[in-house]
Scaffold this active site. Structure first.
Site, PDB file in Angstrom:
ATOM      1  N   ARG A  73      46.306  42.794  43.725  1.00  0.00           N
ATOM      2  CA  ARG A  73      46.917  43.404  44.925  1.00  0.00           C
ATOM      3  C   ARG A  73      48.104  42.606  45.461  1.00  0.00           C
ATOM      4  NH1 ARG A  73      42.066  45.841  48.491  1.00  0.00           N
ATOM      5  NH2 ARG A  73      43.710  47.207  49.215  1.00  0.00           N
ATOM      6  N   PRO A  74      49.184  42.476  44.690  1.00  0.00           N
ATOM      7  CA  PRO A  74      50.380  41.757  45.155  1.00  0.00           C
ATOM      8  C   PRO A  74      51.101  42.535  46.264  1.00  0.00           C
ATOM      9  CG  PRO A  74      50.801  42.885  43.078  1.00  0.00           C
ATOM     10  CD  PRO A  74      49.335  43.078  43.380  1.00  0.00           C
ATOM     11  N   MET A  75      52.168  41.969  46.834  1.00  0.00           N
ATOM     12  CA  MET A  75      52.936  42.626  47.895  1.00  0.00           C
ATOM     13  C   MET A  75      54.387  42.827  47.509  1.00  0.00           C
ATOM     14  SD  MET A  75      51.619  41.112  51.532  1.00  0.00           S
ATOM     15  CE  MET A  75      52.837  42.096  52.404  1.00  0.00           C
ATOM     16  N   ASP A  76      54.677  42.804  46.204  1.00  0.00           N
ATOM     17  CA  ASP A  76      56.093  42.880  45.766  1.00  0.00           C
ATOM     18  C   ASP A  76      56.779  44.160  46.210  1.00  0.00           C
ATOM     19  OD1 ASP A  76      55.786  44.312  42.512  1.00  0.00           O
ATOM     20  OD2 ASP A  76      54.193  44.028  43.989  1.00  0.00           O
ATOM     21  N   ARG A  98      32.393  47.099  57.359  1.00  0.00           N
ATOM     22  CA  ARG A  98      33.851  47.111  57.491  1.00  0.00           C
ATOM     23  C   ARG A  98      34.395  48.540  57.509  1.00  0.00           C
ATOM     24  NH1 ARG A  98      37.021  43.276  53.591  1.00  0.00           N
ATOM     25  NH2 ARG A  98      38.633  44.211  54.934  1.00  0.00           N
ATOM     26  N   ILE A 151      44.151  53.078  39.634  1.00  0.00           N
ATOM     27  CA  ILE A 151      44.841  52.409  40.744  1.00  0.00           C
ATOM     28  C   ILE A 151      44.561  50.907  40.771  1.00  0.00           C
ATOM     29  CG2 ILE A 151      45.198  52.396  43.256  1.00  0.00           C
ATOM     30  CD1 ILE A 151      46.006  55.037  42.123  1.00  0.00           C
ATOM     31  N   ASP A 180      39.114  55.535  46.398  1.00  0.00           N
ATOM     32  CA  ASP A 180      38.086  55.104  47.350  1.00  0.00           C
ATOM     33  C   ASP A 180      36.826  55.965  47.301  1.00  0.00           C
ATOM     34  OD1 ASP A 180      40.465  54.096  49.940  1.00  0.00           O
ATOM     35  OD2 ASP A 180      39.854  53.169  48.062  1.00  0.00           O
ATOM     36  N   LYS A 219      39.332  54.828  59.142  1.00  0.00           N
ATOM     37  CA  LYS A 219      39.609  53.381  59.137  1.00  0.00           C
ATOM     38  C   LYS A 219      41.030  53.108  58.648  1.00  0.00           C
ATOM     39  CE  LYS A 219      38.329  50.831  55.500  1.00  0.00           C
ATOM     40  NZ  LYS A 219      39.332  49.992  54.821  1.00  0.00           N
ATOM     41  N   ASN A 220      41.396  53.707  57.510  1.00  0.00           N
ATOM     42  CA  ASN A 220      42.684  53.372  56.903  1.00  0.00           C
ATOM     43  C   ASN A 220      43.876  53.944  57.649  1.00  0.00           C
ATOM     44  OD1 ASN A 220      41.344  51.815  55.119  1.00  0.00           O
ATOM     45  ND2 ASN A 220      41.441  53.273  53.424  1.00  0.00           N
ATOM     46  N   CYS A 276      41.576  40.297  45.651  1.00  0.00           N
ATOM     47  CA  CYS A 276      40.256  40.643  46.185  1.00  0.00           C
ATOM     48  C   CYS A 276      39.396  41.162  45.041  1.00  0.00           C
ATOM     49  CB  CYS A 276      40.370  41.649  47.323  1.00  0.00           C
ATOM     50  SG  CYS A 276      40.476  43.349  46.776  1.00  0.00           S
ATOM     51  N   ARG A 316      42.977  42.306  54.226  1.00  0.00           N
ATOM     52  CA  ARG A 316      44.341  42.322  53.709  1.00  0.00           C
ATOM     53  C   ARG A 316      45.245  43.278  54.475  1.00  0.00           C
ATOM     54  NH1 ARG A 316      44.377  41.823  49.032  1.00  0.00           N
ATOM     55  NH2 ARG A 316      46.467  42.560  48.797  1.00  0.00           N
TER      56      ARG A 316
HETATM   57  C1  EPZ Z   1      45.178  51.262  50.692  1.00  0.00           C
HETATM   58  O1  EPZ Z   1      45.283  49.936  50.182  1.00  0.00           O
HETATM   59  C2  EPZ Z   1      43.752  51.389  51.245  1.00  0.00           C
HETATM   60  N1  EPZ Z   1      43.541  50.391  52.271  1.00  0.00           N
HETATM   61  C3  EPZ Z   1      42.754  51.184  50.113  1.00  0.00           C
HETATM   62  O2  EPZ Z   1      41.443  51.427  50.632  1.00  0.00           O
HETATM   63  C4  EPZ Z   1      43.015  52.197  49.017  1.00  0.00           C
HETATM   64  O3  EPZ Z   1      42.164  51.940  47.929  1.00  0.00           O
HETATM   65  C5  EPZ Z   1      44.473  52.091  48.545  1.00  0.00           C
HETATM   66  O4  EPZ Z   1      45.370  52.242  49.650  1.00  0.00           O
HETATM   67  C6  EPZ Z   1      44.823  53.150  47.518  1.00  0.00           C
HETATM   68  O5  EPZ Z   1      44.574  54.417  47.993  1.00  0.00           O
HETATM   69  C7  EPZ Z   1      44.015  50.610  53.520  1.00  0.00           C
HETATM   70  O6  EPZ Z   1      44.642  51.605  53.824  1.00  0.00           O
HETATM   71  C8  EPZ Z   1      43.735  49.557  54.538  1.00  0.00           C
HETATM   72  P1  EPZ Z   1      48.277  50.267  47.562  1.00  0.00           P
HETATM   73  P2  EPZ Z   1      46.707  49.315  49.787  1.00  0.00           P
HETATM   74  O7  EPZ Z   1      49.334  49.384  48.129  1.00  0.00           O
HETATM   75  O8  EPZ Z   1      47.725  49.771  50.743  1.00  0.00           O
HETATM   76  C9  EPZ Z   1      49.499  47.868  43.613  1.00  0.00           C
HETATM   77  C10 EPZ Z   1      39.183  51.011  51.119  1.00  0.00           C
HETATM   78  O9  EPZ Z   1      38.203  51.041  50.352  1.00  0.00           O
HETATM   79  N2  EPZ Z   1      50.545  47.244  44.469  1.00  0.00           N
HETATM   80  O10 EPZ Z   1      48.533  51.715  47.514  1.00  0.00           O
HETATM   81  O11 EPZ Z   1      46.522  47.855  49.597  1.00  0.00           O
HETATM   82  C11 EPZ Z   1      48.099  47.383  44.020  1.00  0.00           C
HETATM   83  O12 EPZ Z   1      47.788  46.160  43.440  1.00  0.00           O
HETATM   84  C12 EPZ Z   1      40.496  50.354  50.655  1.00  0.00           C
HETATM   85  O13 EPZ Z   1      39.194  51.507  52.251  1.00  0.00           O
HETATM   86  C13 EPZ Z   1      51.481  46.422  43.885  1.00  0.00           C
HETATM   87  O14 EPZ Z   1      51.464  46.181  42.674  1.00  0.00           O
HETATM   88  O15 EPZ Z   1      46.909  50.018  48.356  1.00  0.00           O
HETATM   89  C14 EPZ Z   1      47.215  48.519  43.548  1.00  0.00           C
HETATM   90  O16 EPZ Z   1      46.901  48.353  42.212  1.00  0.00           O
HETATM   91  C15 EPZ Z   1      40.351  49.615  49.372  1.00  0.00           C
HETATM   92  N3  EPZ Z   1      52.422  45.840  44.687  1.00  0.00           N
HETATM   93  C16 EPZ Z   1      48.101  49.736  43.759  1.00  0.00           C
HETATM   94  O17 EPZ Z   1      49.452  49.266  43.841  1.00  0.00           O
HETATM   95  C17 EPZ Z   1      52.482  46.078  46.038  1.00  0.00           C
HETATM   96  O18 EPZ Z   1      53.363  45.536  46.728  1.00  0.00           O
HETATM   97  C18 EPZ Z   1      47.764  50.536  45.010  1.00  0.00           C
HETATM   98  O19 EPZ Z   1      47.882  49.704  46.119  1.00  0.00           O
HETATM   99  C19 EPZ Z   1      51.528  46.928  46.603  1.00  0.00           C
HETATM  100  C20 EPZ Z   1      50.569  47.507  45.808  1.00  0.00           C
END
Ligand code: EPZ
Length: 421
Positions: A123-126, A400, A330, A308, A22-23, A118, A94
């Protein structure tokens, strides 16, 4: 809303097929936006999230056809009609934010709704924003939307991420393929889904080196061409089903599963006394004898223990011998399954980002509530070991990320059925 009833106590035996990831697929699909030529994905998983991403891409002007019962996704983005990802779609999933980089790279502008928080965290996008700004984008947050422009197109840049975010790495990687000049990005995510995305982009003509390490170099090109790409196997689905015979007893072979993608996880299972073998068909797992041992786990970015699989691991440790400590590093709120497992008789104490789990002889079936994708499947797994019936409510979360879960577990002997409401 559908629910699933699991009647515990039946050891499992047989094969469980592992689908495409999926991811990986959710990052591969937006790559169609980078080219005017067709992109076809094979070994795609049949999931509601894939349908959501298809709807988003169609709203931008892409053609998306799900063929071969959904196993093949044929896409073409010859002409885009919009560069706006609407809140109504983004709030459902997201990962919709993965269109930001490709749109900016191709159309030099994009308007993408912020997903908001969520169940598992803010989960910010900074980190996404900083990476794209380093490549020359101007990004403003207004009315809940990121408004991004790249006057004259994106430019190659050198930058380091403050945290190896999976999504930010995927967005920046796709964006850099069409940027003018070379991008060197460090402290990036190393997940197998990133490696799969880079492989697909290279098949489309991109120039990429270093994926799977903490530094990726991309030399921008003027255009990308079409390609066909096979989606990598789902390591999280694999890990989930590897735990099923450990929790319920018996032996299962996960067809198409790749042990090399779940090494840190498999190591912990091994420490707990589980027998695991990579075969030429997949991964064979069986619980040696009696109860598994307690183990301590801390989640971490790849190649560390995947967050995960944390919830599913907790379900296993609920009946282990001894006390285990699970540290979630995480996401700030990813123990929502703990109170539900406690309803089934588990002994769990949560203190901040750490949960201690003291194993019990046997769990007891109960009605429980799913809160997010991985939490919901941990309740299904716990139900396989519990006495009597476990009824998991709100299983739309499961759909999902798990293709035909009842058929796959039922095929290995589990007593499981969906109640359609
Ligand atoms: C991906 O999410 C996966 N989703 C998640 O799987 C998975 O848990 C995660 O990576 C970590 O392995 C998909 O691939 C669709 P991150 P993503 O950006 O990309 C912080 C599932 O169950 N962060 O690596 O959103 C964030 O808040 C899902 O299949 C910032 O602070 O994860 C988190 O604490 C759930 N600022 C950490 O980093 C940012 O701009 C990891 O987030 C981006 C992230």
């Amino acid at each position: 809303m559908d629910s699933i009833i699991v009647t515990g106590g039946t050891p499992l035996s047989g094969d469980i097929p592992i689908a495409g990831a999926k991811n990986a697929c959710l990052a591969l699909m937006p790559a169609t936006l980078l080219s005017e030529e067709p992109l076809t994905l094979t070994n795609a998983p049949r999931l509601s999230d894939i349908a959501t991403m298809s709807a988003l891409l169609r709203s931008l002007g892409s053609e998306v056809s799900l063929l071969a019962g959904g196993k093949v996704i044929a896409m073409s983005s010859h002409q885009l009609t919009s560069t706006r990802a609407d809140y109504e779609i983004v709030r459902k999933m997201r990962a919709s934010n993965l269109v930001l980089g490709p749109l900016l790279a191709r159309e030099h502008q994009a308007t993408v709704s912020l997903p908001g928080g969520c169940a598992i965290g803010a989960r910010p996008m900074d980190i996404h924003v900083s990476a794209l700004e380093a490549m020359g984008a101007e990004i403003e947050l207004k009315d809940g939307y990121l408004h991004a422009v790249a006057r004259g197109g994106l430019k190659g840049a050198r930058f380091a991420m403050k945290f190896p975010s999976v999504g930010a790495t995927e967005n920046a990687l796709m964006a850099a393929t069409l940027a003018r000049g070379t991008t060197v990005m460090s402290n990036v995510a190393r997940e197998p889904e990133i490696v799969d995305l880079a492989k697909c982009l290279r098949a489309m003509g991109a120039r990429i080196e270093g994926e799977g390490t903490d530094t990726i170099t991309i030399e921008g090109v003027d255009r990308l061409h079409g390609a066909t790409h096979e989606v990598v196997a789902d390591r999280i689905e694999l890990g989930t089903y590897m735990l099923a015979p450990v929790i319920a007893g018996g032996e299962v072979e996960c067809l198409g599963g790749r042990l090399d993608l779940v090494e840190a996880f498999a190591e912990k299972l091994h420490d707990a006394g589980v027998e695991i073998e990579q075969t030429n068909r997949g991964v064979k797992v069986r619980r040696a004898n009696g109860r598994v041992h307690a183990v301590d786990v801390a989640t971490a970015p790849y190649p560390g223990f995947p967050t995960d699989l944390q919830a599913q691991m907790m379900a296993m440790l609920c009946t282990a011998e001894g006390t285990s400590h699970l540290e979630e590093t995480i996401f700030e709120n990813r123990f929502m399954h703990a109170p539900e497992l406690t309803r089934m008789g588990a002994k769990i104490e949560v203190h901040g980002g750490t949960a201690s789990v003291t194993g019990v002889e046997r769990l007891k079936g109960a009605p429980v509530m799913a809160t997010d994708l991985r939490a919901s499947v941990s309740l299904i797994l716990a139900g396989l070991a519990a006495e009597g019936e476990t009824r998991v409510n709100r299983v739309y979360h499961l759909d999902r990320g798990y293709e035909e879960l009842e058929a796959k577990l039922g095929g290995a002997g589990a007593k499981i059925e969906r109640i359609r409401d």
